[in-house]
Design a protein around this motif. Structure first.
Motif, PDB file in Angstrom:
ATOM      1  N   TYR A   1       0.640  -1.202   0.019  1.00 26.53           N
ATOM      2  CA  TYR A   1       0.036  -0.036  -0.041  1.00 26.53           C
ATOM      3  C   TYR A   1       0.850   1.370   0.014  1.00 26.53           C
ATOM      4  CZ  TYR A   1      -3.835  -3.269   1.418  1.00 26.53           C
ATOM      5  OH  TYR A   1      -4.848  -4.089   1.338  1.00 26.53           O
ATOM      6  N   GLU A   2       0.418   2.344  -1.017  1.00 27.59           N
ATOM      7  CA  GLU A   2       1.221   3.498  -0.771  1.00 27.59           C
ATOM      8  C   GLU A   2       0.041   4.474  -0.740  1.00 27.59           C
ATOM      9  OE1 GLU A   2       3.829   6.707  -1.215  1.00 27.59           O
ATOM     10  OE2 GLU A   2       4.415   4.293  -0.851  1.00 27.59           O
ATOM     11  N   PHE A   3      -0.026   5.688   0.000  1.00 25.05           N
ATOM     12  CA  PHE A   3      -0.838   6.574   0.425  1.00 25.05           C
ATOM     13  C   PHE A   3      -0.584   7.751   0.021  1.00 25.05           C
ATOM     14  CE2 PHE A   3      -1.652   3.758   4.432  1.00 25.05           C
ATOM     15  CZ  PHE A   3      -2.521   2.895   3.812  1.00 25.05           C
ATOM     16  N   LYS A   4      -1.252   8.563  -0.635  1.00 28.78           N
ATOM     17  CA  LYS A   4      -1.287   9.933  -1.190  1.00 28.78           C
ATOM     18  C   LYS A   4      -2.442  10.792  -0.853  1.00 28.78           C
ATOM     19  CE  LYS A   4       2.848   9.140  -2.857  1.00 28.78           C
ATOM     20  NZ  LYS A   4       4.146   9.527  -2.122  1.00 28.78           N
ATOM     21  N   GLU A   5      -1.917  12.091  -0.194  1.00 22.09           N
ATOM     22  CA  GLU A   5      -3.278  12.724   0.090  1.00 22.09           C
ATOM     23  C   GLU A   5      -4.012  13.533  -1.131  1.00 22.09           C
ATOM     24  OE1 GLU A   5      -4.561  16.105   3.552  1.00 22.09           O
ATOM     25  OE2 GLU A   5      -2.507  14.934   3.699  1.00 22.09           O
TER      26      GLU A   5
ATOM     27  N   LEU B   1      -5.187   7.365  -3.466  1.00 23.02           N
ATOM     28  CA  LEU B   1      -5.039   8.963  -3.171  1.00 23.02           C
ATOM     29  C   LEU B   1      -6.313   9.580  -2.491  1.00 23.02           C
ATOM     30  CD1 LEU B   1      -4.471  10.314  -6.946  1.00 23.02           C
ATOM     31  CD2 LEU B   1      -2.749   9.204  -5.285  1.00 23.02           C
ATOM     32  N   GLY B   2      -6.035  10.279  -1.438  1.00 23.66           N
ATOM     33  CA  GLY B   2      -7.101  10.665  -0.732  1.00 23.66           C
ATOM     34  C   GLY B   2      -6.960  10.038   0.776  1.00 23.66           C
ATOM     35  N   ILE B   3      -5.585   9.437   1.167  1.00 20.53           N
ATOM     36  CA  ILE B   3      -5.497   9.053   2.602  1.00 20.53           C
ATOM     37  C   ILE B   3      -3.973   9.767   2.986  1.00 20.53           C
ATOM     38  CG2 ILE B   3      -4.775   7.121   3.900  1.00 20.53           C
ATOM     39  CD1 ILE B   3      -6.223   5.248   2.120  1.00 20.53           C
ATOM     40  N   ARG B   4      -4.418  10.303   4.253  1.00 23.92           N
ATOM     41  CA  ARG B   4      -3.014  10.979   4.826  1.00 23.92           C
ATOM     42  C   ARG B   4      -2.131   9.918   5.661  1.00 23.92           C
ATOM     43  NH1 ARG B   4      -5.824  15.291   8.196  1.00 23.92           N
ATOM     44  NH2 ARG B   4      -6.165  13.583   9.628  1.00 23.92           N
TER      45      ARG B   4
END
Length: 176
Positions: A21-25, A50-53
């Motif tokens: 998992y890779e998160f980007k805001e 995209l959309g996860i802090r």
């Protein structure tokens, strides 16, 4: 990965950022997108969301400054990896369209982009500029060698070096 219905009611993503998992805001550059996709393709696959802090895994949604057209353009960039051959396998074949699937989700005022990356077995992938990336833990690393080495390759090379060193530097070398 939680279902769409589960994501709609979650406040915090249940998995840590890591190998899968890779998160980007918010929306990321094409260069960062290609690095992430290539790294996941050279591993066991995973999710770019995209959309996860990052800090607390909160499902905050993509900020409002990114209007729908910008989000659509991001999803189109994911499709263009295949169409424009932005990532190819080492034998020159483009990434198959089913290997990278992007979609948008909206829950109330929160918008997300989920990108599922599934590599094809036995292939190593390279970005259009010749760079390779691998995923280790929660980071992508540029792999600068011409060849992708497996752990078996590395242990064989170490063993060969040990044997050669023993022969060359043995005090009894002249007696053999």
């Amino acid at each position: 990965m939680p279902s769409d219905a589960e994501l709609a009611i979650l406040e915090t993503f249940p998995h840590m950022e890591g190998f899968q998992y890779e998160f980007k805001e918010s929306v990321i550059s094409t260069e960062r997108l290609l690095q992430n996709l290539c790294a996941f393709l050279n591993g066991k696959g995973g999710w770019l969301i995209l959309g996860i802090r990052d800090i607390d895994r909160a499902l905050v949604g993509i900020p409002d400054i990114y209007h729908d057209k910008m989000i659509d353009c991001f999803v189109l960039r994911c499709d263009n990896v295949f169409h424009q051959r932005l990532i190819v396998s080492e034998d020159g074949l483009p990434v198959a369209p089913h290997c990278i699937q992007a979609r948008c989700l909206t829950f109330g005022k929160r918008r997300f982009v989920l990108v599922r990356i599934e590599p094809e077995e036995g292939r190593t992938y390279v970005c259009h500029d010749g760079s390779k990336y691998i995923r280790l833990s929660a980071s992508n690393y540029r792999f600068s060698c011409e060849r992708y080495y497996t752990s078996h390759d590395m242990s064989s090379a170490v063993m060969t070096a040990k044997v050669k060193t023993r022969k060359e530097y043995s005090p009894y070398r002249d007696w053999e």
